[in-house]
Motif scaffolding. Structure first.
Motif, PDB file in Angstrom:
ATOM      1  N   VAL B  70       2.003  -4.025  -0.638  1.00 36.29           N
ATOM      2  CA  VAL B  70       2.034  -3.117  -1.787  1.00 36.29           C
ATOM      3  C   VAL B  70       3.128  -2.072  -1.614  1.00 36.29           C
ATOM      4  N   TYR B  71       3.842  -1.806  -2.698  1.00 40.79           N
ATOM      5  CA  TYR B  71       4.817  -0.708  -2.749  1.00 40.79           C
ATOM      6  C   TYR B  71       4.451   0.173  -3.932  1.00 40.79           C
ATOM      7  N   MET B  73       5.013   2.614  -6.772  1.00 39.08           N
ATOM      8  CA  MET B  73       6.138   3.046  -7.606  1.00 39.08           C
ATOM      9  C   MET B  73       5.915   4.454  -8.155  1.00 39.08           C
ATOM     10  N   GLU B  87      -4.548   7.990   1.752  1.00 44.27           N
ATOM     11  CA  GLU B  87      -3.838   8.327   0.509  1.00 44.27           C
ATOM     12  C   GLU B  87      -2.440   7.744   0.562  1.00 44.27           C
ATOM     13  N   ALA B  88      -1.935   7.359  -0.594  1.00 51.33           N
ATOM     14  CA  ALA B  88      -0.575   6.815  -0.673  1.00 51.33           C
ATOM     15  C   ALA B  88       0.044   7.241  -1.989  1.00 51.33           C
ATOM     16  N   PRO B  90       4.246   7.548  -4.200  1.00 48.08           N
ATOM     17  CA  PRO B  90       5.514   6.857  -4.456  1.00 48.08           C
ATOM     18  C   PRO B  90       6.354   6.698  -3.188  1.00 48.08           C
ATOM     19  N   GLY B  91       6.849   5.489  -2.990  1.00 45.21           N
ATOM     20  CA  GLY B  91       7.689   5.198  -1.836  1.00 45.21           C
ATOM     21  C   GLY B  91       6.913   4.678  -0.640  1.00 45.21           C
ATOM     22  N   ASP B  92       5.586   4.752  -0.695  1.00 49.66           N
ATOM     23  CA  ASP B  92       4.780   4.274   0.428  1.00 49.66           C
ATOM     24  C   ASP B  92       4.457   2.788   0.280  1.00 49.66           C
ATOM     25  N   PHE B  93       4.344   2.119   1.423  1.00 48.31           N
ATOM     26  CA  PHE B  93       3.928   0.716   1.474  1.00 48.31           C
ATOM     27  C   PHE B  93       2.523   0.634   2.058  1.00 48.31           C
ATOM     28  N   ILE B 115       3.852  -2.367  -6.961  1.00 46.70           N
ATOM     29  CA  ILE B 115       4.167  -3.785  -6.767  1.00 46.70           C
ATOM     30  C   ILE B 115       3.161  -4.316  -5.755  1.00 46.70           C
TER      31      ILE B 115
END
Lengths: 138, 138
Positions: B70-71, B73, B87-88, B90-93, B115
């Motif tokens: 997962v990416y 967006m 927690e995640a 934008p920019g985190d995978f 994604i």
């Protein structure tokens, strides 16, 4: 076990806490490569790499049995697919078919940064590359 | 042959010119799903899907044999991996391991968009799902 791999800084959208390799083409530095998720994390189906290509530089023009799924994060690209050129920018996806000639040129002015997905057996820089399913070597 | 799948509008970062499905969990609409690149394009190794989860909603809490790459967006996520929450943004995978319990909650205020890469055999909504390598059915 799964994991979260955070971007290292909101101001710098280029780095994740994994090894950062100089990306070379024709033995010349062209940018950077990070395998953000891949076989060395336990992923045996696919790898997600982030490439950064310096303005005016290009990736290797090549073809190989594995396909690529690309998501452009920033910058602009001139993309060779087979014998045709296309432009792509942030938010665009590109699929490179197996054995298709391809090249990504960074048009500038900022670096071209993109996620490039490959099947795990197509990532040569991992320490533990799984065999291609169905291959004699597996 | 490869392809470029362009984001439909710079102002609307949510759409690509492929079928847009309502994403449901517990038979309730939770957001949107697009298979931006996948088996129906000829990709037999992996699929790249874009999910949008409405603020306050969650993906299905589930586990299955295929992993997820997962990416994020945009938006913010509370991610269940096994028994732990992360927690995640934008920019985190995020990597979800095979058979790992997982759930993505959209914390808002904007939709959570990401994604999600799966092996092609793990994408049930494609018309042409390839068999899992090594499976008896193949």
């Amino acid at each position: 076990m799964g994991l979260v791999r955070r971007q290292e800084s909101a101001a710098d959208r280029d780095r994740w806490p994994v090894e950062q390799k100089v990306y070379r083409a024709a033995n010349e530095p062209r940018g950077l490569k990070q395998i953000v998720l891949g076989p060395d994390d336990g992923a045996t189906n696919f790898a997600m790499r982030v490439f950064q290509i310096d303005p005016g530089k290009s990736s290797n023009e090549e073809e190989h049995p594995h396909d690529h799924g690309v998501y452009v994060m920033r910058g602009r690209a001139r993309v060779l697919l087979g014998t045709e050129y296309h432009e792509a920018g942030p938010g665009d996806f590109v699929w490179v078919a197996p054995d298709e000639r391809h090249c990504f040129e960074s048009l500038g002015p900022e670096p071209l940064q993109f996620i490039c997905v490959v099947p795990a057996w197509g990532e040569p820089d991992a320490r533990n590359v799984p065999p291609r399913p169905g291959s004699k070597a597996s």
